[in-house]
Design a protein around this motif. Structure first.
Motif: not given
Length: 327
Positions: A117-122, A285-292, A315-317
């Motif tokens: 899923d880290m390869h998902l588009e923005t 967390y994968h790319r384009h995620s958010a949160g603290s 992960h590779l964010v």
């Protein structure tokens, strides 16, 4: 060798769910949210029944489900797919035992495949994010309550990937009650055999039952063996003296440049493995995620000898999670 299978189809309000199980095994039941509401409210769920042990659960886009249950360890949700929002109650204690939580704006309930899923588009900026909220920075879980997510291995799931919490381009927050200090220096020597220590500064938010570390102050090869873990049994009203459940086995310096420290390891938001010596859990967390994350305890997590399966893993964010933080 051929095996026979049982095919089950269930339909409600025009929506169908499909379950396939080997003969002699129970079909995996999929329960979807019917509307926003409390997890404990039967009306929140299609079929009018709260999800039970071993079920797959999907919170659908546009629905906000408030998790308000303190589940016994015997009740394990197999997997929870958050396409809408799941928010934990912040004013009462809760516990969720689960094999997989996947936070993703998707209709998929697949328990595999999230590595890609880290390869998902923005994602489009106006598209709502799937969201898991275990407290927020502005409204953390209250100090008189606890929120526990116990990652529990469910037989049949991939042991290298589960149990887990995975955020795939969604928003995921963990926020417990703040402490004024999570660690503080000793204010006086702590002698061998004592059950009481004096702190250099008062602490607030620390509670009886919290687990602490008293750090080593001895030099030499034995230094690593002289850090001690103790449970707080009493706190002086001044906030500068702690009593422990057991006496210290070593002396800890309370003066000078190399004096010891006391760290509080307990938080009221906890993500943990149900079986630390068995199949352990992990978070990602994968790319384009958010949160603290703030004042939360991630314990007994990470899979030994498995790459990419860590206690807390971004992960590779790259730069896709700017503004996120861990306190």
């Amino acid at each position: 060798m051929l095996r026979s299978f049982v095919l089950t189809v269930g339909c409600l309000a025009g929506l169908c769910s499909l379950g396939i199980a080997a003969e002699g095994e129970s079909a995996i039941v999929l329960v979807r949210s019917a509307r926003s509401g409390a997890w404990s409210n039967e009306a929140t769920w299609e079929g009018g029944k709260v999800p039970g042990h071993g079920t797959k659960v999907q919170v659908r886009p546009g629905h906000v489900v408030t998790y308000d249950v303190q589940a016994p360890e015997s009740l394990v949700i197999r997997s929870l797919f958050v396409a809408g929002t799941v928010t934990f109650s912040t004013d009462k204690s809760t516990q969720l035992n689960v094999g997989l939580i996947k936070v993703e704006a998707s209709n998929s309930t697949e328990e595999e495949g999230f590595d890609c899923d880290m390869h998902l588009e923005t994602p489009a900026p106006d598209r709502p994010k799937a969201t898991l909220l275990v407290g927020t920075a502005l409204q953390p879980v209250a100090a008189n309550a606890r929120a526990i997510i116990r990652l529990t291995y469910v037989p049949g799931m991939n042991q290298e990937s589960c149990p887990a919490i995975v955020c795939c381009g969604g928003r995921m927050e963990f926020h417990g009650a703040a402490l004024n200090r999570t660690w503080v220096k000793l204010g006086a020597h702590a002698d061998l055999g004592t059950k009481e220590v004096t702190l250099a500064e008062p602490v607030s938010g620390w509670k009886v039952g919290d687990r602490t570390l008293v750090t080593a102050t001895q030099s030499g090869y034995r230094k690593a063996d002289t850090t001690e873990s103790r449970i707080i049994s009493a706190i002086d009203p001044s906030g500068t003296k702690l009593s422990f459940d057991e006496p210290l086995e070593h002396k800890h310096l309370g003066e000078g440049e190399f004096r010891g420290e006391v760290a509080n390891l307990s938080r009221n938001v906890v993500v943990e493995s149900a079986d630390p010596d068995g199949v352990r859990g992990h978070t990602m967390y994968h790319r384009h995620s958010a949160g603290s994350i703030g004042y939360a305890e991630f314990r007994h997590l990470g899979k030994k000898g498995v790459l990419g399966r860590y206690s807390l893993h971004f992960h590779l964010v790259g730069s896709t999670m700017r503004g996120s933080s861990v306190i």
